[in-house]
Scaffold this active site. Sequence first.
Site, mmCIF file in Angstrom:
data_model
loop_
_atom_site.group_PDB
_atom_site.id
_atom_site.type_symbol
_atom_site.label_atom_id
_atom_site.label_comp_id
_atom_site.label_asym_id
_atom_site.label_seq_id
_atom_site.Cartn_x
_atom_site.Cartn_y
_atom_site.Cartn_z
ATOM 1 N N ASP A 179 3.554 5.008 1.718
ATOM 2 C CA ASP A 179 4.571 4.933 2.784
ATOM 3 C C ASP A 179 4.119 4.020 3.919
ATOM 4 O O ASP A 179 3.069 4.264 4.518
ATOM 5 C CB ASP A 179 4.792 6.334 3.386
ATOM 6 N N ASP B 42 -2.540 3.001 0.460
ATOM 7 C CA ASP B 42 -1.529 3.957 0.920
ATOM 8 C C ASP B 42 -0.142 3.509 0.409
ATOM 9 O O ASP B 42 0.041 2.345 0.043
ATOM 10 C CB ASP B 42 -1.584 3.961 2.458
HETATM 11 MG MG LIG Z 1 1.360 5.342 5.289
#
Ligand SMILES: [Mg+2]
Length: 262
Positions: free
Chosen positions: A11, A9
């Site tokens: 962010d 991932d």
């Molecule tokens: Mg995230």
Amino acid sequence: MEYAGAIIDLDGTVYRGGDLVPGATAGIDRLRAAGIELLFLSNNPTRTGAAYAETLGDLGIDVAADRVLSAGTVTTDFLRDEHPEDPVLLIGDPGLREQLAAADQPLTDDPEEADVVLASWTMDFDYDDMRTALEAVDDETTFLGTDPDRTWPAGDGEHIPGSGAVIRAVAGVVDREPEAVLGKPSPQALGAAQERLAAPPGDCLIVGDRLDTDLAMGQRAGMTTVLVLSGSTDRADLADSPVEPDNVIADLGEIGTVIDRD
Ligand SMILES: [Mg+2]
């Protein structure tokens, strides 16, 4: 155990706001040194995967453009495959509108003309958007969302409403759930990631800061899940989560403890 691939991932995992999470570069180097194929997957719909690859480059992490997927890319590809001729009414960010236009997806602002209503994050979401959605969505209309993230980490521990908040507001007013919400943990996002990652899911790690998106998707696919506590989730959230991570680490810098484990 030996891992062949990892979905990571962005962010809250690699960066927060505009800054790298401490340890992110070291963690990515560590994964690469172990020969693990990396694919970055963001639920942010506002830019293409290629644009995020550039952002990573600016932060000192060299990644090929096709090694990053965003909810924007997953959504655009889904519409291209399932609704290539259908006019889409977008309640969302200009950045997503640009991606749809670049993919030659028909777009409309006329609720009467819309065959698809696509809801997503936009800071300009307002009462008029709810009126438009109410007018546009009937039994014939497909209602879609880009990603379910209720909030996003904005840096400094602050969280702002995300696409999930807008999608739920629209779902509330049209009194219908979306047919699909395309980012993680959807089957469409998983499929898009698996298309690009040669490794079978059982040999893959998934690393992210959200239990209900990153880890839920990985768990369903049979991947080894790794929760980082550098984003949206803290230890207290773990207590009432139906998703139980295989591993919990402070940040990506500690990924070595996972890949060195037998
Ligand atoms: Mg995230």
